[in-house]
Design an enzyme around this catalytic site. Structure first.
Site, PDB file in Angstrom:
ATOM      1  N   ASP A  79       0.892  -1.389  -0.034  1.00  0.00           N
ATOM      2  CA  ASP A  79       0.076  -0.102   0.366  1.00  0.00           C
ATOM      3  C   ASP A  79       0.532   1.225  -0.061  1.00  0.00           C
ATOM      4  O   ASP A  79       2.040   0.857   0.358  1.00  0.00           O
ATOM      5  CB  ASP A  79      -1.021  -0.149   1.374  1.00  0.00           C
ATOM      6  CG  ASP A  79       0.155   0.039   2.244  1.00  0.00           C
ATOM      7  OD1 ASP A  79       0.784  -0.944   2.271  1.00  0.00           O
ATOM      8  OD2 ASP A  79      -0.747   0.475   3.580  1.00  0.00           O
ATOM      9  N   GLU A 137      -0.813  -2.138   4.937  1.00  0.00           N
ATOM     10  CA  GLU A 137       0.108  -2.039   6.250  1.00  0.00           C
ATOM     11  C   GLU A 137      -0.021  -0.902   6.993  1.00  0.00           C
ATOM     12  O   GLU A 137       0.169  -0.556   8.754  1.00  0.00           O
ATOM     13  CB  GLU A 137       1.882  -2.346   5.807  1.00  0.00           C
ATOM     14  CG  GLU A 137       2.409  -1.884   6.959  1.00  0.00           C
ATOM     15  CD  GLU A 137       2.761  -1.389   7.909  1.00  0.00           C
ATOM     16  OE1 GLU A 137       2.807  -1.428   8.688  1.00  0.00           O
ATOM     17  OE2 GLU A 137       3.334   0.048   7.398  1.00  0.00           O
TER      18      GLU A 137
HETATM   19 NI    NI Z   1       6.617   1.634   5.868  1.00  0.00          NI
END
Ligand code: NI
Length: 393
Positions: A79, A137
């Protein structure tokens, strides 16, 4: 042992072109449809059977070695962040307001390169590699959602590895901690409930403002008196809200804040003392308390044995490198912690900055960019670490 550094360098253009493509087309957490599609395409091209759509956009695949052994999970996050890019790079984001400002574009390209190399050497591989390409994340819990979806089972994962390009240090530096490396975080909300009344007649009320003041002071005693001097923790009360006017004792006070710890024993102790301090001080002041404690992320803690294998691999591959075996610790948090909480393994930092080229802006900065010469180095170290961890069992 295959010559992973030479091989990874021969794949430089492959890794770089993937990285630049991801960088140009960044996607926010749980929206990594295009990125996951490229991951699936590249893994399928290797002949691997892929499992897409895990926890939304996650992808997994297995590389089965010809020799029996453990199952090792290797993870990359896919991401990007809601940041307007200011690098001016030719491969800068074409998705306005979204930017790969943490290096996850590099992580995804590196793991695809690792997959390519390990697959080519599957006849020598003593075990199974489970590739985990995860969404979200950046504070959205992508790792936890993949765990909930069963990523650690079928086959059951025995060891795990992950890496982060690290722009706080130059290329040539490796941070491979023997233990804790990133903080675990909790968020708390405390409500101190007393009995409101007239400010001129405090003896008819139970003042929650006074109780809250005592609680805040007493909480600082936890770090000072319940945590060993060489261990570390933070207890911060960051908001406090009470009352509406100068002559009314309010019925309740609300406070919020955060707790940061590394070692699980310290966390348990701090949470226990937090609970006791808040409740018993409130009680002593004639009030009562309600505590809402939520875990944001566990601490990221390496398994010392696995970390030692990765350290040795780094020293072998890069004899001139600065391999930092000390507990290189940052207060940032990382959701791979949830995997490391369940499976012994190692999460390591690979220095990626190059100040001479102006590539040293920090993570999450609009000018963040790293020196791409780190890509094959990171891919080689990860591949060698996989082989060594499996071979050492
Ligand atoms: Ni990172």
């Amino acid at each position: 042992m295959p010559e992973f550094l030479t091989e990874a360098e021969s794949f430089f253009e492959y890794t770089q072109s993937l990285r630049r493509d991801f960088h140009t087309h960044p996607e926010l957490g749980f929206q990594e449809v295009r990125t996951a599609g490229i991951v699936a395409r590249e893994l399928t091209a290797l002949g691997l059977e892929i499992h897409p759509g895990i926890a939304g956009t996650g992808v997994t695949a297995l590389i089965e070695g010809a020799k029996p052994g453990l199952v090792i999970l290797v993870r990359a996050d896919m991401d990007a962040l809601p940041i307007v890019e200011e690098t001016g790079a030719v491969y800068a984001s074409q998705n306005p307001g979204v930017m790969h400002a943490c290096g996850h574009d590099g992580h995804t390209a590196i793991l695809l390169t690792v997959a390519r190399m390990l697959h080519a050497h599957r006849n020598e591989l003593p075990g199974t590699v489970k590739l985990m390409f995860q969404p979200a994340e950046e504070g959205m819990g992508g790792a936890d959602k993949m765990i909930d979806a069963g990523v650690l089972e079928n086959p059951k994962v025995d060891r795990c590895l992950g890496l982060h390009l690290w722009n706080e240090k130059p290329v040539g530096w490796f941070g491979i901690s023997n233990g804790p490396l990133m903080a675990g975080a909790e968020i708390f909300k405390v409500r101190v409930i007393g009995k409101g009344g007239h400010g001129a007649s405090p003896h008819f009320s139970a003042d929650p403002v006074l109780a809250a003041a005592q609680i805040i002071s007493a909480l600082q005693g936890i770090v000072a008196r319940n945590v060993a001097p060489l261990q570390t923790a933070v207890v911060s009360v960051c908001t406090i809200h009470a009352g509406e006017t100068f002559n009314v004792i309010p019925p309740a006070v609300e406070m919020t804040g955060t707790i940061r710890t590394f070692e699980p024993e310290v966390r348990t102790r701090v949470l226990q003392r937090f609970d006791e301090t808040v409740n018993l001080v409130a009680q002593a002041m004639g009030c009562r308390a309600e505590i809402d404690m939520q875990r944001l992320t566990p601490a990221t803690v390496n398994h010392p044995g696995t970390a030692a294998v990765v350290q040795a691999a780094a020293r072998r591959l890069f004899p001139d490198a600065d391999v930092d075996p000390a507990n290189y610790v940052t207060m940032g948090s990382e959701d791979f912690a949830s995997v490391l909480d369940r499976v012994p393994g190692c999460f390591f930092f690979v220095g990626s900055a190059n100040p001479e080229k102006g590539l040293d802006a920090g993570h999450h900065h609009p000018k963040f960019d790293f020196d791409e010469i780190v890509l094959p180095r990171a891919a080689a170290l990860m591949s060698a670490a996989v082989f060594d961890v499996l071979s050492n069992q």
